[in-house]
Motif scaffolding. Structure first.
Motif, PDB file in Angstrom:
ATOM      1  N   ASP A 112       0.808  -1.228   0.000  1.00 56.21           N
ATOM      2  CA  ASP A 112       0.000   0.000   0.000  1.00 56.21           C
ATOM      3  C   ASP A 112       0.836   1.270   0.000  1.00 56.21           C
ATOM      4  O   ASP A 112       0.292   2.368   0.119  1.00 56.21           O
ATOM      5  CB  ASP A 112      -0.928   0.013   1.216  1.00 56.21           C
ATOM      6  CG  ASP A 112      -1.849  -1.187   1.248  1.00 56.21           C
ATOM      7  OD1 ASP A 112      -2.409  -1.522   0.191  1.00 56.21           O
ATOM      8  OD2 ASP A 112      -1.991  -1.806   2.325  1.00 56.21           O
ATOM      9  N   THR A 141      -7.921   5.079 -15.167  1.00 52.09           N
ATOM     10  CA  THR A 141      -7.076   6.015 -14.425  1.00 52.09           C
ATOM     11  C   THR A 141      -6.174   5.291 -13.429  1.00 52.09           C
ATOM     12  O   THR A 141      -6.613   4.377 -12.738  1.00 52.09           O
ATOM     13  CB  THR A 141      -7.961   7.032 -13.663  1.00 52.09           C
ATOM     14  OG1 THR A 141      -8.834   7.660 -14.596  1.00 52.09           O
ATOM     15  CG2 THR A 141      -7.109   8.080 -12.978  1.00 52.09           C
ATOM     16  N   ILE A 142      -4.905   5.688 -13.404  1.00 56.07           N
ATOM     17  CA  ILE A 142      -3.966   5.132 -12.439  1.00 56.07           C
ATOM     18  C   ILE A 142      -4.385   5.563 -11.033  1.00 56.07           C
ATOM     19  O   ILE A 142      -4.672   6.733 -10.792  1.00 56.07           O
ATOM     20  CB  ILE A 142      -2.533   5.612 -12.731  1.00 56.07           C
ATOM     21  CG1 ILE A 142      -2.115   5.168 -14.138  1.00 56.07           C
ATOM     22  CG2 ILE A 142      -1.555   5.070 -11.694  1.00 56.07           C
ATOM     23  CD1 ILE A 142      -2.111   3.676 -14.358  1.00 56.07           C
ATOM     24  N   ARG A 143      -4.411   4.615 -10.125  1.00 60.98           N
ATOM     25  CA  ARG A 143      -4.888   4.890  -8.768  1.00 60.98           C
ATOM     26  C   ARG A 143      -3.777   4.646  -7.739  1.00 60.98           C
ATOM     27  O   ARG A 143      -2.733   4.101  -8.055  1.00 60.98           O
ATOM     28  CB  ARG A 143      -6.104   4.004  -8.442  1.00 60.98           C
ATOM     29  CG  ARG A 143      -7.332   4.345  -9.291  1.00 60.98           C
ATOM     30  CD  ARG A 143      -8.537   3.493  -8.883  1.00 60.98           C
ATOM     31  NE  ARG A 143      -9.754   3.938  -9.542  1.00 60.98           N
ATOM     32  CZ  ARG A 143     -10.140   3.572 -10.752  1.00 60.98           C
ATOM     33  NH1 ARG A 143      -9.372   2.729 -11.450  1.00 60.98           N
ATOM     34  NH2 ARG A 143     -11.258   4.007 -11.288  1.00 60.98           N
ATOM     35  N   SER A 144      -4.076   5.045  -6.502  1.00 61.00           N
ATOM     36  CA  SER A 144      -3.177   4.798  -5.375  1.00 61.00           C
ATOM     37  C   SER A 144      -3.045   3.286  -5.178  1.00 61.00           C
ATOM     38  O   SER A 144      -4.008   2.548  -5.386  1.00 61.00           O
ATOM     39  CB  SER A 144      -3.774   5.433  -4.125  1.00 61.00           C
ATOM     40  OG  SER A 144      -2.953   5.208  -3.018  1.00 61.00           O
ATOM     41  N   THR A 147      -0.115   5.967  -8.078  1.00 60.54           N
ATOM     42  CA  THR A 147       0.034   7.401  -8.339  1.00 60.54           C
ATOM     43  C   THR A 147       1.195   7.977  -7.534  1.00 60.54           C
ATOM     44  O   THR A 147       2.080   8.649  -8.084  1.00 60.54           O
ATOM     45  CB  THR A 147      -1.268   8.147  -7.985  1.00 60.54           C
ATOM     46  OG1 THR A 147      -1.657   7.786  -6.657  1.00 60.54           O
ATOM     47  CG2 THR A 147      -2.382   7.790  -8.946  1.00 60.54           C
ATOM     48  N   THR A 148       1.211   7.683  -6.242  1.00 62.75           N
ATOM     49  CA  THR A 148       2.275   8.196  -5.375  1.00 62.75           C
ATOM     50  C   THR A 148       3.624   7.603  -5.750  1.00 62.75           C
ATOM     51  O   THR A 148       4.646   8.308  -5.808  1.00 62.75           O
ATOM     52  CB  THR A 148       1.959   7.883  -3.903  1.00 62.75           C
ATOM     53  OG1 THR A 148       0.687   8.429  -3.564  1.00 62.75           O
ATOM     54  CG2 THR A 148       3.014   8.466  -2.980  1.00 62.75           C
ATOM     55  N   GLY A 178      -3.187   9.446 -16.247  1.00 63.44           N
ATOM     56  CA  GLY A 178      -2.948  10.145 -14.978  1.00 63.44           C
ATOM     57  C   GLY A 178      -1.453  10.277 -14.792  1.00 63.44           C
ATOM     58  O   GLY A 178      -0.737  10.684 -15.707  1.00 63.44           O
TER      59      GLY A 178
END
Length: 229
Positions: A112, A141-144, A147-148, A178
């Motif tokens: 995570d 869309t690229i997600r968490s 993304t981080t 993204g």
């Protein structure tokens, strides 16, 4: 092997599927060839390390584990950061993870990205950073936490090489979904991807090198015929 101009997401899938099902070449052999070919490219770049492998849970991550193995065998310092739970790895990726682990290669797993500062520290001394997070199958869309993770990789000082295509880039459109890895080099497999024809993709792919993974020539010939018809 005759050149294929570019492959769509569906064509990439069909090359792998036909190679495995019709010709009987196991997927793990394709993964080995992909990883070894990328390692050979790194050797031509006179890479001495440290090399940081950023892996996801899919086959793209599996390619990263293969690259790590060959770097370790060559005496080049390498470490792996796995953005997944090792217990969730399956198939060929799980096999190559186990081999890398048994070889004693350092693997940090944070599914995570609960400690982004630790990931920044991991990357901070990398001469080369290998992006093996996400592959050609990614859509939407690229997600968490990706993304981080992608943002942190882009901020890191090391040279970036993307495996097959930069994580976050759409295979067919060549546009970012993204956040997207900004690579200096992309080691892409079999042929360039359809989206690479879009000029906007170049800021993410950097220089593109095509790596042969041993897919039978007949499959490529069939694709050429379909593309020209």
């Amino acid at each position: 092997m005759p050149p294929v101009e570019r492959l769509s997401r569906a064509e990439v899938r069909s090359v792998d599927q036909r190679t495995i099902e019709e010709f009987g070449l196991p997927g793990i052999a394709l993964m080995e060839n992909a990883g070894k070919g990328t390692f050979d490219l790194l050797l031509t770049l006179k890479v001495t390390g440290p090399v940081k492998i950023c892996a996801g849970k899919g086959n793209n991550g599996g390619d990263g584990f293969v690259i790590a193995r060959h770097l370790d065998n060559a005496g080049i310092p390498v470490q792996i950061f796995l953005l997944a739970d090792p217990q969730q790895l399956t198939g060929d990726a799980a096999i190559n993870y186990q081999v890398a682990s048994r070889m004693g290669i350092s693997i940090q797993a944070d599914p995570d990205l609960s400690d982004p500062d630790a990931f920044r520290t991991f990357l901070s001394d990398g001469d080369w950073i290998i992006d093996a997070f996400l592959g050609t199958g990614v859509q939407g869309t690229i997600r968490s936490p990706f993304t981080t993770a992608i943002q942190i990789v882009n901020e890191a000082p090391g040279n970036k090489l993307a495996v097959d295509l930069p994580s976050g880039l759409d295979c067919d459109t060549g546009l970012p979904l993204g956040d997207c890895i900004i690579a200096a080099l992309t080691a892409t497999f079999v042929a360039e991807k359809k989206g690479f024809a879009v000029p906007e993709s170049k800021q993410f792919t950097g220089t593109i090198h095509v790596v042969d993974i041993g897919a039978p020539r007949q499959i490529i010939t069939d694709l050429l015929q379909k593309q020209s018809s």
